[in-house]
Enzyme design. Structure first.
Site, PDB file in Angstrom:
ATOM      1  N   LYS A 156      80.015  83.280  52.235  1.00 14.93           N
ATOM      2  CA  LYS A 156      79.960  81.822  52.469  1.00 14.93           C
ATOM      3  C   LYS A 156      81.345  81.322  52.853  1.00 14.93           C
ATOM      4  CE  LYS A 156      82.285  80.672  48.514  1.00 14.93           C
ATOM      5  NZ  LYS A 156      83.627  80.083  48.495  1.00 14.93           N
TER       6      LYS A 156
ATOM      7  N   ASP B 203      79.382  79.989  42.112  1.00 17.98           N
ATOM      8  CA  ASP B 203      78.908  80.117  43.501  1.00 17.98           C
ATOM      9  C   ASP B 203      77.597  80.883  43.605  1.00 17.98           C
ATOM     10  OD1 ASP B 203      81.274  79.003  44.263  1.00 17.98           O
ATOM     11  OD2 ASP B 203      82.164  80.863  45.009  1.00 17.98           O
TER      12      ASP B 203
HETATM   13  O1  C5P Z   1      82.451  80.799  38.285  1.00 17.04           O
HETATM   14  P1  C5P Z   1      83.498  81.716  38.785  1.00 17.04           P
HETATM   15  O2  C5P Z   1      83.619  82.951  37.937  1.00 17.04           O
HETATM   16  O3  C5P Z   1      83.376  82.037  40.219  1.00 17.04           O
HETATM   17  O4  C5P Z   1      84.877  80.937  38.640  1.00 17.04           O
HETATM   18  C1  C5P Z   1      86.110  81.619  38.536  1.00 17.04           C
HETATM   19  C2  C5P Z   1      87.149  80.677  37.965  1.00 17.04           C
HETATM   20  O5  C5P Z   1      87.437  79.638  38.915  1.00 17.04           O
HETATM   21  C3  C5P Z   1      86.742  79.938  36.712  1.00 17.04           C
HETATM   22  O6  C5P Z   1      86.998  80.690  35.569  1.00 17.04           O
HETATM   23  C4  C5P Z   1      87.630  78.695  36.776  1.00 17.04           C
HETATM   24  O7  C5P Z   1      88.954  79.007  36.366  1.00 17.04           O
HETATM   25  C5  C5P Z   1      87.695  78.408  38.269  1.00 17.04           C
HETATM   26  N1  C5P Z   1      86.689  77.424  38.687  1.00 17.04           N
HETATM   27  C6  C5P Z   1      86.836  76.098  38.301  1.00 17.04           C
HETATM   28  N2  C5P Z   1      85.892  75.179  38.666  1.00 17.04           N
HETATM   29  C7  C5P Z   1      84.837  75.522  39.427  1.00 17.04           C
HETATM   30  C8  C5P Z   1      84.669  76.869  39.853  1.00 17.04           C
HETATM   31  C9  C5P Z   1      85.620  77.789  39.467  1.00 17.04           C
HETATM   32  O8  C5P Z   1      87.810  75.746  37.609  1.00 17.04           O
HETATM   33  N3  C5P Z   1      83.942  74.584  39.765  1.00 17.04           N
END
Ligand code: C5P
Length: 301
Positions: free
Chosen positions: A12, A140
């Protein structure tokens, strides 16, 4: 024949990304526009005796429980009422999406594992359970189950499907460095708050009004990203920006010839540059349709 399913896991880009606030769970509230592109990994799931294995020819893909694909299998295993670690499946990931690139590669592999295992294990109403499981895996992942063009709010996992854009060519410029997502959000928090804006209500006709709040803090550490976006604009991109938390830069083009020329002329030493295209809802469903040879009960091979 050994039961096997093969699943395409598309990448994406974030056409637009605004950080709206901080959340008590450590995440940030976002308002983002996700767009699927044709660049993809391929995930193959094969029924096999013994504990779950995850393999890839790419040495950077973790083979242990730190791989989000492993977590995806664990979530579905628990959903079907099985205890302990998942068994009876060999996961193979053919990696093409650059890692730490803001292209959702790991998250898309996890979404592909959910889609594929739901078919292989013949999970009744599996599709309906998948968004909740996906959301537990990462912000995501729910979008990458369904793809196309969607607006993501909350952590990025409250989704609203939008009408597809006309197909666009996408030049991807991948630097020789990656950016960690938590670091990018951390740099954002430490910087000046961005001037609050929203995409122009008629942004479809004005792609240039789109932006990414994480770009400035990342560019402050990696100025080459700003050089790549301005080069892509100079080469005729309708819009050029960093995707997600970086490090990949994309440029959007209507004509393939212009995209191809931009790819040749970008000339960023050490960077990999390629051309792909946007994928709408119907094409996403076609592209990610699971290729299956049989079903098994979870854990049986
Ligand atoms: O959900 P994912 O593991 O992809 O997110 C990785 C990191 O990115 C999270 O631990 C957080 O630190 C940051 N993040 C965030 N806010 C979001 C998505 C991701 O702070 N909406």
């Amino acid at each position: 024949m050994t039961p096997t399913v093969t699943v395409v896991a598309p990448a994406k880009i974030n056409l637009d990304l605004r950080v709206v606030g901080r959340r008590p769970d450590g995440y940030h509230d976002l308002c983002t526009l996700f767009q699927s592109i044709q660049l993809h990994d391929t995930v193959t799931l094969t029924a096999r005796r013994g504990p779950l294995t995850v393999r890839s020819r790419s040495p950077r893909v973790p083979r242990d429980q730190s791989n989000i694909a492993w977590h995806a299998a664990q979530e579905l295993w628990t959903e079907v009422g099985r205890a302990g670690p998942p068994e009876g499946i060999a996961v193979r990931i053919c990696k093409r999406i650059p890692m730490q690139g803001g292209l959702g590669g790991g998250s898309s592999d996890a979404a592909a594992v959910l889609r594929g295992l739901a078919v292989l294990w013949n999970v009744p109403r599996g599709r309906r359970a998948l968004p909740a499981l996906a959301s537990r895996l990462g912000a995501d992942v729910p979008f990458l189950l369904d793809g196309g063009l969607q607006r993501g709010t909350g952590r990025g996992d409250c989704l609203r499907r939008l009408r597809d854009l006309p197909p666009l060519w996408v030049v991807l410029a991948v630097p020789p460095f990656g950016v960690s997502t938590p670091d990018a959000f951390d740099w954002f928090d430490k910087g000046e708050p961005p001037v609050k804006t929203e995409p122009h209500p008629r942004w479809r006709g004005r792609l240039g009004t789109l932006s990414n709040d994480l770009e400035l803090p990342v560019v402050a550490r990696f100025p080459a990203i700003a050089r790549a976006t301005s080069r892509l604009r100079a080469l005729g991109a309708l819009h050029a920006a960093m995707t997600g938390s970086g490090s990949t830069v994309f440029g959007l083009f209507q004509a393939f010839e212009k995209a191809h020329l931009a790819r040749q002329r970008l000339r960023m030493p050490g960077w990999r540059v390629g051309v792909t295209r946007t994928v709408g809802h119907v094409d996403f469903a076609r592209l990610t349709g699971v290729v299956s040879a049989g079903n098994v009960n979870p854990g049986e091979s």
